[in-house]
Design a protein around this motif. Structure first.
Motif, PDB file in Angstrom:
ATOM      1  N   VAL B 209       1.886  -2.099  -7.438  1.00 38.98           N
ATOM      2  CA  VAL B 209       2.459  -2.136  -6.098  1.00 38.98           C
ATOM      3  C   VAL B 209       1.354  -1.770  -5.103  1.00 38.98           C
ATOM      4  CG1 VAL B 209       4.142  -1.098  -4.540  1.00 38.98           C
ATOM      5  CG2 VAL B 209       4.760  -1.564  -6.920  1.00 38.98           C
ATOM      6  N   ILE B 210       1.236  -2.531  -4.042  1.00 39.44           N
ATOM      7  CA  ILE B 210       0.234  -2.199  -3.034  1.00 39.44           C
ATOM      8  C   ILE B 210       0.918  -1.895  -1.696  1.00 39.44           C
ATOM      9  CG2 ILE B 210      -1.551  -3.653  -4.050  1.00 39.44           C
ATOM     10  CD1 ILE B 210      -1.043  -5.622  -1.676  1.00 39.44           C
ATOM     11  N   GLU B 211       0.167  -1.155  -0.889  1.00 43.15           N
ATOM     12  CA  GLU B 211       0.606  -0.974   0.480  1.00 43.15           C
ATOM     13  C   GLU B 211      -0.237  -1.904   1.335  1.00 43.15           C
ATOM     14  OE1 GLU B 211       0.354   3.065   1.962  1.00 43.15           O
ATOM     15  OE2 GLU B 211       0.536   2.316   4.017  1.00 43.15           O
ATOM     16  N   ALA B 212       0.429  -2.744   2.113  1.00 40.47           N
ATOM     17  CA  ALA B 212      -0.303  -3.717   2.933  1.00 40.47           C
ATOM     18  C   ALA B 212      -1.099  -2.986   4.012  1.00 40.47           C
ATOM     19  CB  ALA B 212       0.668  -4.696   3.570  1.00 40.47           C
ATOM     20  N   GLU B 213      -2.419  -3.284   4.111  1.00 32.92           N
ATOM     21  CA  GLU B 213      -3.246  -2.649   5.140  1.00 32.92           C
ATOM     22  C   GLU B 213      -3.708  -3.631   6.186  1.00 32.92           C
ATOM     23  OE1 GLU B 213      -6.293  -0.635   2.901  1.00 32.92           O
ATOM     24  OE2 GLU B 213      -5.133   1.228   2.936  1.00 32.92           O
ATOM     25  N   LYS B 214      -3.988  -4.847   5.748  1.00 27.20           N
ATOM     26  CA  LYS B 214      -4.414  -5.861   6.714  1.00 27.20           C
ATOM     27  C   LYS B 214      -3.629  -7.134   6.457  1.00 27.20           C
ATOM     28  CE  LYS B 214      -9.022  -4.313   7.842  1.00 27.20           C
ATOM     29  NZ  LYS B 214     -10.443  -4.447   7.547  1.00 27.20           N
ATOM     30  N   VAL B 215      -3.025  -7.677   7.488  1.00 31.16           N
ATOM     31  CA  VAL B 215      -2.238  -8.895   7.320  1.00 31.16           C
ATOM     32  C   VAL B 215      -2.677  -9.926   8.358  1.00 31.16           C
ATOM     33  CG1 VAL B 215      -0.229  -7.638   6.447  1.00 31.16           C
ATOM     34  CG2 VAL B 215      -0.437  -8.080   8.887  1.00 31.16           C
ATOM     35  N   GLY B 216      -2.200 -11.134   8.162  1.00 35.71           N
ATOM     36  CA  GLY B 216      -2.459 -12.199   9.145  1.00 35.71           C
ATOM     37  C   GLY B 216      -3.937 -12.452   9.359  1.00 35.71           C
ATOM     38  N   ASN B 217      -4.354 -12.433  10.623  1.00 36.76           N
ATOM     39  CA  ASN B 217      -5.738 -12.774  10.953  1.00 36.76           C
ATOM     40  C   ASN B 217      -6.727 -11.660  10.667  1.00 36.76           C
ATOM     41  OD1 ASN B 217      -5.262 -15.370  11.745  1.00 36.76           O
ATOM     42  ND2 ASN B 217      -4.841 -14.799  13.879  1.00 36.76           N
ATOM     43  N   ASP B 218      -6.232 -10.484  10.242  1.00 37.26           N
ATOM     44  CA  ASP B 218      -7.147  -9.367   9.971  1.00 37.26           C
ATOM     45  C   ASP B 218      -7.631  -9.350   8.535  1.00 37.26           C
ATOM     46  OD1 ASP B 218      -6.732  -8.534  12.545  1.00 37.26           O
ATOM     47  OD2 ASP B 218      -5.010  -7.279  12.001  1.00 37.26           O
ATOM     48  N   THR B 219      -7.015 -10.142   7.654  1.00 37.65           N
ATOM     49  CA  THR B 219      -7.412 -10.083   6.257  1.00 37.65           C
ATOM     50  C   THR B 219      -8.838 -10.588   6.093  1.00 37.65           C
ATOM     51  OG1 THR B 219      -6.624 -12.297   5.787  1.00 37.65           O
ATOM     52  CG2 THR B 219      -5.051 -10.515   5.440  1.00 37.65           C
ATOM     53  N   MET B 220      -9.428 -10.156   4.986  1.00 36.57           N
ATOM     54  CA  MET B 220     -10.803 -10.550   4.704  1.00 36.57           C
ATOM     55  C   MET B 220     -10.915 -12.072   4.644  1.00 36.57           C
ATOM     56  SD  MET B 220     -12.985  -8.649   1.981  1.00 36.57           S
ATOM     57  CE  MET B 220     -14.545  -9.102   1.388  1.00 36.57           C
ATOM     58  N   LEU B 221      -9.942 -12.710   3.977  1.00 37.49           N
ATOM     59  CA  LEU B 221      -9.993 -14.161   3.845  1.00 37.49           C
ATOM     60  C   LEU B 221      -9.958 -14.831   5.222  1.00 37.49           C
ATOM     61  CD1 LEU B 221      -9.943 -16.560   1.811  1.00 37.49           C
ATOM     62  CD2 LEU B 221      -7.484 -16.617   2.161  1.00 37.49           C
ATOM     63  N   ALA B 222      -9.072 -14.324   6.107  1.00 40.78           N
ATOM     64  CA  ALA B 222      -8.963 -14.913   7.440  1.00 40.78           C
ATOM     65  C   ALA B 222     -10.286 -14.769   8.190  1.00 40.78           C
ATOM     66  CB  ALA B 222      -7.841 -14.240   8.223  1.00 40.78           C
ATOM     67  N   GLN B 223     -10.934 -13.607   8.010  1.00 34.81           N
ATOM     68  CA  GLN B 223     -12.224 -13.396   8.685  1.00 34.81           C
ATOM     69  C   GLN B 223     -13.296 -14.309   8.123  1.00 34.81           C
ATOM     70  OE1 GLN B 223     -13.546  -9.430   9.427  1.00 34.81           O
ATOM     71  NE2 GLN B 223     -11.479  -8.631   9.443  1.00 34.81           N
ATOM     72  N   ILE B 224     -13.264 -14.480   6.790  1.00 34.64           N
ATOM     73  CA  ILE B 224     -14.243 -15.368   6.162  1.00 34.64           C
ATOM     74  C   ILE B 224     -14.054 -16.785   6.689  1.00 34.64           C
ATOM     75  CG2 ILE B 224     -14.907 -16.465   3.985  1.00 34.64           C
ATOM     76  CD1 ILE B 224     -14.308 -13.799   2.609  1.00 34.64           C
ATOM     77  N   ILE B 225     -12.793 -17.230   6.760  1.00 35.70           N
ATOM     78  CA  ILE B 225     -12.509 -18.579   7.238  1.00 35.70           C
ATOM     79  C   ILE B 225     -13.036 -18.749   8.668  1.00 35.70           C
ATOM     80  CG2 ILE B 225     -10.634 -20.128   7.945  1.00 35.70           C
ATOM     81  CD1 ILE B 225      -9.071 -19.086   5.508  1.00 35.70           C
ATOM     82  N   GLU B 226     -12.818 -17.723   9.481  1.00 35.69           N
ATOM     83  CA  GLU B 226     -13.278 -17.775  10.869  1.00 35.69           C
ATOM     84  C   GLU B 226     -14.800 -17.943  10.937  1.00 35.69           C
ATOM     85  OE1 GLU B 226     -12.643 -18.090  14.756  1.00 35.69           O
ATOM     86  OE2 GLU B 226     -11.124 -18.106  13.174  1.00 35.69           O
ATOM     87  N   ILE B 227     -15.504 -17.143  10.126  1.00 35.98           N
ATOM     88  CA  ILE B 227     -16.974 -17.216  10.126  1.00 35.98           C
ATOM     89  C   ILE B 227     -17.449 -18.590   9.659  1.00 35.98           C
ATOM     90  CG2 ILE B 227     -19.062 -16.341   9.004  1.00 35.98           C
ATOM     91  CD1 ILE B 227     -17.834 -13.613   8.985  1.00 35.98           C
TER      92      ILE B 227
END
Lengths: 122, 634
Positions: B209-227
């Motif tokens: 079980v995880i606690e969500a810390e970053k969602v939507g545009n803040d996730t690492m994947l979203a940032q990678i996609i942006e870059i």
């Protein structure tokens, strides 16, 4: 006959040089602004009209690109400073959102870098 | 109408004319209906297949613009219209030329469109990585909700085989997670409660079980996609020349075509068809597309390839700068070394020494304290109560344990008796660049603890690879010279700049820039100014937002070998750009003069059909060359 051809040819060369390489005014359009957003419709046909768009700083902006041209040159519009590469399917209106939080000039271009346009945020 | 349909119509109607052209000289066979059939076929091609070229060229013309369509439309229209005139005045016609040129150009465009979507596939692959749903705790149960409804703080269950939906921290459970899609790391990573997990990585065997810390545009994947998006659409400085050329290219070619016609017809007294053929060849062979596609397609493939391996190159400018580097500067702690000091030696009665030291250090905030506490934990040492705890600034800490005064601190303090054996050990350990603390009890040193931040396993190999590339390697650190020198020696670094305050790091880089083109590699925590100052800033591993902003190249993994890979990738991509540009330029520079008939004297000419074919394949070959870059090994 040959003399006439020669004269016509030289006139044609002069015309091409003047028409394409001379300075000509590009069409400019101010965005229609209401309190929450601003939009500009851009027609894509043999280039962009308007080619220069002036946006107001701080108001969320949408550019509506509509491609009417089949040339594969124009099938994407690219804003290299903003990381936008939007496909423009022919005949459809495609919205491109522009971040207007900072004033500045952002160029856009077609996928082959032959046609250009410019957004000015101020 | 779709470009593919236009191509097929044009091909089907051109084929009979092609057959006639090939077998006519041998058999005398002609198309039934002769010129009339050709006129009919070509007219259909001109209307349906070539129509869009003409209309595009016309609308561009009205805006004082020109592009490839201008050349194709003009070239084929001239041939077509002249042939109609020739037909009605009883001269030889060349309808097939217009038809073939259109067919070839469309063939090129069809293939090119396929290849271009191939070249830009990296982004859509990344976007598709994201999970679509998550099992979120609502009330007492975990229910399936769309990913867009997950908010920060949600508890999310991840079952075996599922994607971790968002970035977060494990609250319960353990598992192995395959992070290769984001970090490029091929081995699964073991995770337990408290560990960070990255969204869109795949949970292999356990459930947690995880606690969500970053969602939507803040996730690492979203940032990678942006870059990656920004990188793929950025410009490289080398493009400036082509941009300039592109602006005047088509009008210049049109002028050359007119001159060609005039020279052949007026000055060399050739017939109108001959002169026209040369002029049309010039228009058709010239290919501004190849020039326009050379840089962006290679940049797109190169940066996409990097993203797959956890190497994010921010833009074309950085990529170009990475090619001219002459020196590479590393931050020491956390970049060359593991960043976690560890106890390497304990001299004296190990358990007692660790017990005294750990009991004191438990109350201290010294950076070396965690190392001693960890060592005590692994030895299962029991902690003692400390009274009268006191930190002596810059020297150490003292207190009273079981009625005895104890001290842990720098060996330079001379108020304690040190046996020769101990002082010899101090000298020896310090020579190995270890930080030594003494542990004293009632005025007597009872033991020593040596602590070191060891270099990463891959450091030495990475440094030697970089040296092999001809780069000068430098280490920049706030640590003392002895420690710095020793680490440098272990990994083979050329030059050490030690005892530099964090705020002065950028100045040191500036000094090096007088003589070198400098890359700086750091983990970004307090390196942002240095990362920005360097010609190429390489931010490693941390994934902190500051580093991602400041670095020109962002390495997702904390692996020094990725520095080597990133530079290799930049070199390969840049080389490919140069190769593409070379071909695109040389093609036009050689092709246009041949098309004008300059070499007709030695029997070397190009018909418009062949020119059309060459044009189609020149832009196609540039795109293929870029796509092939994606297969390169880095």
């Amino acid at each position: 006959m040959k003399v006439i051809t020669l004269i016509v040819g030289i006139i044609a060369i002069a015309f091409i040089a003047w028409w394409f390489l001379g300075k000509h005014d590009a069409s400019v359009e101010q965005a229609k602004v209401n309190s929450t957003n601003q939009t500009v419709n851009i027609q894509v046909k043999g280039g962009y009209s308007p080619e220069k768009v002036v946006l107001k700083k701080g108001v969320p902006a949408t550019l509506n690109f509509k491609r009417l041209d089949s040339s594969s040159c124009l099938d994407h519009v690219i804003f290299s400073d903003l990381g936008i590469n939007q496909e423009l399917p022919k005949g459809q209106v495609e919205q491109v959102k522009i971040d207007t939080s900072k004033a500045g000039e952002y160029d856009w271009e077609c996928s082959m870098n032959m046609f250009h346009g410019k957004v000015i945020v101020k | 109408m779709k470009i593919t349909t236009r191509f097929w119509i044009s091909l089907v109607l051109s084929l009979p004319m092609l057959v006639e052209m090939i077998i006519h000289p041998f058999t005398g066979w002609m198309l039934p209906g002769g010129n009339w059939t050709m006129l009919a076929f070509t007219t259909v091609i001109m209307l349906i297949s070539a129509g869009p070229f003409v209309s595009s060229a016309w609308s561009a013309f009205l805006k004082h613009h020109s592009n490839m369509d201008t050349l194709v439309a003009l070239g084929t229209m001239i041939t077509y219209l002249y042939s109609i005139y020739a037909m009605f005045t009883g001269r030889p016609v060349f309808f097939e030329t217009a038809a073939f040129v259109i067919t070839f150009v469309l063939l090129g465009q069809v293939l090119e469109a396929k290849m271009r979507s191939n070249a830009s596939s990296a982004i859509s692959k990344l976007v598709n990585l994201g999970a679509k749903e998550a099992l979120v705790k609502r009330g007492t149960e975990f229910v399936k909700v769309p990913i867009s409804q997950v908010v920060k703080g949600d508890l999310i269950q991840v079952l075996p085989g599922q994607k971790v939906p968002v970035d977060g921290r494990i609250v319960s459970g353990t598992s192995n997670i395959d992070e290769s899609m984001v970090t490029g790391e091929s081995m699964p990573v073991a995770k337990k409660a408290g560990d960070q997990v990255i969204g869109s990585t795949i949970n292999q065997n356990g459930s947690f079980v995880i606690e969500a810390e970053k969602v939507g545009n803040d996730t690492m994947l979203a940032q990678i996609i942006e870059i990656v998006k920004k990188a793929q659409n950025s410009h490289a400085p080398i493009q400036k020349l082509t941009d300039k050329v592109a602006n005047v290219f088509v009008p210049t070619v049109l002028i050359i075509a007119i001159i060609t016609f005039l020279v052949w017809f007026v000055f060399l007294n050739k017939s109108v068809p001959t002169a026209l053929n040369y002029a049309v060849s010039v228009m058709v062979i010239a290919c501004p597309c190849a020039l326009g596609l050379a840089t962006p397609t290679a940049l797109m493939v190169g940066t996409g390839l990097g993203a797959k391996k956890g190497i994010l190159i921010k833009n074309g400018e950085i990529l170009e700068a990475a090619n001219n580097l002459t020196a590479i500067v590393f931050d020491k702690t956390g970049t060359i070394t593991k960043g976690k000091p560890q106890v390497t030696d304990v001299i004296g009665n190990k358990l007692v020494v660790l017990q005294v030291a750990a009991s004191l250090e438990k109350l201290s905030e010294h950076p070396l304290a965690p190392a001693i506490l960890t060592a005590a934990q692994t030895e299962n040492v029991e902690m003692k109560d400390v009274t009268d705890f006191k930190a002596i600034e810059g020297h150490g800490i003292k207190g009273i344990i079981d009625g005895k005064t104890v001290f842990v601190g720098k060996p330079e303090i001379d108020q304690y008796t040190v046996e020769t054996k101990m002082s010899d050990a101090i000298t020896k350990l310090q020579k190995e660049a270890k930080t030594v603390v003494i542990v004293a009890m009632d005025d007597k040193v009872i033991g020593l603890i040596a602590i070191q931040d060891a270099p990463k396993e891959t450091a030495a190999k990475a440094i030697s690879d970089l040296k092999a590339e001809g780069l000068k390697t430098v280490m920049l650190t706030g640590d003392n010279r002895q420690v710095a020198d020793s680490v440098a020696k272990q990994v083979g670094i050329d030059q050490v700049i030690a005892e530099v305050l964090p705020i002065d790091k950028a100045d040191e880089i500036k000094k090096l820039q007088h003589n070198y083109k400098v890359a700086f590699v750091g983990d970004g925590i307090n390196d942002a100014p240095a990362l920005t100052q360097a010609d190429v800033g390489i931010a490693m591993g941390s994934g902190t937002d500051v580093a991602i902003d400041a670095g020109g190249i962002v390495l997702i993994k904390n692996d020094l070998e990725d520095v080597v890979r990133a530079l290799k990738l930049s070199k390969k991509t840049f080389k490919r750009i140069k190769l593409n540009l070379f071909w695109a330029f040389i093609y036009n520079i050689l092709g246009i003069p041949i098309a004008t008939g300059l070499f007709a004297g030695i029997g070397f000419t190009l018909s418009p059909e062949i020119a059309g074919l060459a044009m189609a394949f020149s832009s196609l070959s540039v795109v293929i060359s870029s796509v092939l870059l994606g297969k390169a090994k880095i």
